[in-house]
Design an enzyme around this catalytic site. Structure first.
Site, PDB file in Angstrom:
ATOM      1  N   LYS A  34       0.790  -1.189  -0.033  1.00  0.00           N
ATOM      2  CA  LYS A  34       0.079   0.041   0.189  1.00  0.00           C
ATOM      3  C   LYS A  34       0.791   1.249   0.161  1.00  0.00           C
ATOM      4  O   LYS A  34       2.089   1.156   0.107  1.00  0.00           O
ATOM      5  CB  LYS A  34      -0.805   0.010   1.214  1.00  0.00           C
ATOM      6  CG  LYS A  34      -0.142   0.312   2.616  1.00  0.00           C
ATOM      7  CD  LYS A  34      -1.082  -0.163   3.704  1.00  0.00           C
ATOM      8  CE  LYS A  34      -0.105  -0.098   5.143  1.00  0.00           C
ATOM      9  NZ  LYS A  34      -1.158  -0.708   6.076  1.00  0.00           N
ATOM     10  N   ARG A 132     -10.535  -0.150  14.117  1.00  0.00           N
ATOM     11  CA  ARG A 132     -10.285   0.590  12.837  1.00  0.00           C
ATOM     12  C   ARG A 132     -11.296  -0.368  11.867  1.00  0.00           C
ATOM     13  O   ARG A 132     -12.470  -0.294  12.175  1.00  0.00           O
ATOM     14  CB  ARG A 132      -8.802   0.425  12.416  1.00  0.00           C
ATOM     15  CG  ARG A 132      -8.408   1.782  12.012  1.00  0.00           C
ATOM     16  CD  ARG A 132      -6.734   1.618  11.893  1.00  0.00           C
ATOM     17  NE  ARG A 132      -6.327   0.711  10.946  1.00  0.00           N
ATOM     18  CZ  ARG A 132      -5.131   0.601  10.423  1.00  0.00           C
ATOM     19  NH1 ARG A 132      -4.197   1.204  11.000  1.00  0.00           N
ATOM     20  NH2 ARG A 132      -4.761  -0.427   9.579  1.00  0.00           N
ATOM     21  N   HIS A 162      -6.317  -7.155  12.517  1.00  0.00           N
ATOM     22  CA  HIS A 162      -5.048  -6.360  12.637  1.00  0.00           C
ATOM     23  C   HIS A 162      -4.596  -6.042  13.999  1.00  0.00           C
ATOM     24  O   HIS A 162      -5.383  -5.690  14.829  1.00  0.00           O
ATOM     25  CB  HIS A 162      -5.261  -5.101  11.520  1.00  0.00           C
ATOM     26  CG  HIS A 162      -3.972  -4.565  11.070  1.00  0.00           C
ATOM     27  ND1 HIS A 162      -2.719  -4.993  11.035  1.00  0.00           N
ATOM     28  CD2 HIS A 162      -3.557  -2.977  11.291  1.00  0.00           C
ATOM     29  CE1 HIS A 162      -1.755  -4.129  10.627  1.00  0.00           C
ATOM     30  NE2 HIS A 162      -2.283  -2.917  10.873  1.00  0.00           N
ATOM     31  N   ARG A 218       1.317 -10.795   7.098  1.00  0.00           N
ATOM     32  CA  ARG A 218       1.155  -9.830   6.245  1.00  0.00           C
ATOM     33  C   ARG A 218       2.266  -8.523   6.522  1.00  0.00           C
ATOM     34  O   ARG A 218       1.802  -7.560   6.840  1.00  0.00           O
ATOM     35  CB  ARG A 218      -0.406  -8.975   6.405  1.00  0.00           C
ATOM     36  CG  ARG A 218      -1.347  -9.837   6.081  1.00  0.00           C
ATOM     37  CD  ARG A 218      -2.483  -9.006   5.932  1.00  0.00           C
ATOM     38  NE  ARG A 218      -2.891  -8.283   7.158  1.00  0.00           N
ATOM     39  CZ  ARG A 218      -3.566  -8.394   8.319  1.00  0.00           C
ATOM     40  NH1 ARG A 218      -4.403  -9.597   8.346  1.00  0.00           N
ATOM     41  NH2 ARG A 218      -3.487  -7.708   9.416  1.00  0.00           N
ATOM     42  N   TYR A 263      16.723  31.425   7.970  1.00  0.00           N
ATOM     43  CA  TYR A 263      15.593  32.255   8.482  1.00  0.00           C
ATOM     44  C   TYR A 263      15.684  32.345  10.009  1.00  0.00           C
ATOM     45  O   TYR A 263      15.728  31.129  10.665  1.00  0.00           O
ATOM     46  CB  TYR A 263      14.216  31.702   8.008  1.00  0.00           C
ATOM     47  CG  TYR A 263      13.784  31.819   6.497  1.00  0.00           C
ATOM     48  CD1 TYR A 263      14.280  33.119   5.852  1.00  0.00           C
ATOM     49  CD2 TYR A 263      13.258  30.824   5.612  1.00  0.00           C
ATOM     50  CE1 TYR A 263      13.696  33.188   4.793  1.00  0.00           C
ATOM     51  CE2 TYR A 263      12.973  31.085   4.554  1.00  0.00           C
ATOM     52  CZ  TYR A 263      13.180  32.225   3.754  1.00  0.00           C
ATOM     53  OH  TYR A 263      12.854  32.341   2.608  1.00  0.00           O
ATOM     54  N   CYS A 311      13.926  25.294   5.061  1.00  0.00           N
ATOM     55  CA  CYS A 311      13.507  26.032   4.293  1.00  0.00           C
ATOM     56  C   CYS A 311      12.593  25.279   3.532  1.00  0.00           C
ATOM     57  O   CYS A 311      12.784  24.074   3.248  1.00  0.00           O
ATOM     58  CB  CYS A 311      14.285  26.933   3.436  1.00  0.00           C
ATOM     59  SG  CYS A 311      15.500  28.087   4.549  1.00  0.00           S
ATOM     60  N   ASP A 313      12.930  24.731  -0.077  1.00  0.00           N
ATOM     61  CA  ASP A 313      13.710  24.197  -0.849  1.00  0.00           C
ATOM     62  C   ASP A 313      15.197  23.834  -0.569  1.00  0.00           C
ATOM     63  O   ASP A 313      15.797  23.741  -1.550  1.00  0.00           O
ATOM     64  CB  ASP A 313      13.456  24.707  -2.403  1.00  0.00           C
ATOM     65  CG  ASP A 313      13.505  26.117  -2.184  1.00  0.00           C
ATOM     66  OD1 ASP A 313      14.219  26.673  -1.507  1.00  0.00           O
ATOM     67  OD2 ASP A 313      12.741  26.604  -3.184  1.00  0.00           O
TER      68      ASP A 313
END
Ligand SMILES: *Cc1c(COP(=O)(O)O)cnc(C)c1O
Length: 368
Positions: A34, A132, A162, A218, A263, A311, A313
């Protein structure tokens, strides 16, 4: 040039699956792929897992199951997360096993199977204490009766649940959930349903609860080489992390002592030094919470931490006054020769699952 390079060692994924199969000798392996295979690339990771011996693949979303079929996977696939609006017809046609948690979902599956003239393979999901997905035990008989009444359209082939706390071996919830699961299996079998597969164990239970392997395990995170629990001897079960994340230095420059960096100037150079600029930031998956001496990297074999704020990027490293690195040199964010996904998780206040999903999810994967 891409800002973060994410590469995945698919052969390591195959070896991890084969190791997991060896640890669950009485059970088949469903590799959970998943969320784009936890950021590792759905189709290639699935193919590697098959090579390693996964006779089953597990996905949450219907579109992930259909993507596996579109890529040519013909083995058993289980899909488990949707409401009553699931595209059941397409999934049944594609030969995908479907989980049923509730009467409305079962109704959709039955109607779709009758329309397509094919019988759906259904796994009953039981909520044994995670609260769940899954039917509560008290509502199980009604769900089973509905499935049996529609047995022209659906075949109940599996039952599953689960665990809430498998990553804490010995936690009392594990035995409690297992007991509820076993009682539910009795209820199912008393109705004459011959289950093909009963399954409960995620990675942690696959590694630490051999009594809970049933017919199928699993594992997810362990497939990608990240141990959900230590092996008790300080080791990692022989699992090999499959994801490598690197960047490169875009700029190296000398800066005097006392200069504020990034910054808000949360870091000030403590001495004359050499700073390195990496052009990857929070838009590339580097958690903003990993700034100011937290986010780990390796440069030229040296362990360093991001200085100043992360930051959008870019981030800055203090390479030290004697650094010999130059622009273009590699920065390892995750790799055998650098930090692990778990190191990043600790730096960012999260778990390694989120780290690999995030780095992997934002970047192209390349075959090595
Ligand atoms: C994600 C998931 C798994 C795999 O869990 P890991 O902790 O990654 O091994 C197994 N089963 C279900 C239902 C899941 O949602």
């Amino acid at each position: 040039m891409s800002r973060l390079e994410v590469s995945v060692d698919y052969a390591a994924i195959a070896r991890n699956v084969s190791r997991l199969a060896g640890m669950a000798p009485g059970a088949a392996v469903m590799a959970v792929v998943k969320a784009d295979a936890y950021g590792h690339g759905l189709v290639d990771a699935a193919a590697a897992a098959r090579e390693g011996g996964a006779t089953w693949l597990g996905v949450a979303q219907p579109d992930e199951a259909l993507a596996l079929r579109a890529a040519g996977d013909t083995g058993r696939v289980l899909c488990w997360l949707y409401g009553p609006e699931l595209p059941a017809r397409g999934l049944i046609r594609a030969g995908v096993d479907l989980s049923a948690s509730s009467l409305p979902v079962l109704d959709t599956i039955v109607a779709a199977a009758r329309m397509s003239g094919e019988r759906a393979r259904v796994h009953i999901a039981i909520d044994t204490g995670l609260s769940r997905e899954g039917v509560r035990p008290e509502a199980l008989p009604a769900l089973l009766d509905a499935a049996l009444a529609a047995d022209d359209a659906v075949e109940v082939v599996g039952a599953w649940s689960h665990l809430a706390w498998a990553d804490r071996p010995g936690d009392p919830t594990i035995d409690r959930q297992a007991a509820v699961f076993r009682e539910a299996l009795v209820v199912i079998e008393e109705r004459g349903i011959a289950l093909e597969v009963r399954h409960l164990a995620n990675s942690a239970a696959t590694l630490t609860c051999p009594d809970l392997h049933f017919d199928l395990v699993r594992p997810g995170i362990a497939v990608y080489g990240l141990p959900p629990v230590p092996d008790g001897g300080g080791g990692d079960w022989g699992l090999e992390p499959a994801m490598r994340v690197t960047a490169s230095l875009a700029l190296v420059k000398d800066v005097p002592a006392g200069e504020g960096v990034s910054y808000g100037h949360e870091y000030t150079t403590p001495r004359d030094t050499r700073l390195g600029l990496v052009t990857a930031g929070y838009s590339d998956g580097i958690f903003r919470s990993a700034g100011n001496g937290r986010g780990p990297v390796a440069v030229g074999g040296r362990a360093l931490r991001i200085v100043g704020r992360v930051c959008m990027d870019q981030v800055v490293l203090d390479l030290g006054p004697d650094a010999t690195e130059r622009a273009g040199d590699q920065v390892v964010l995750i790799g055998a020769d650098g930090p692990s996904a778990r190191d990043w998780a600790e730096a960012a206040g999260t778990i390694d699952y989120e780290i690999v999903c995030r780095f992997g999810g934002l970047k192209e994967k390349q075959r090595p």
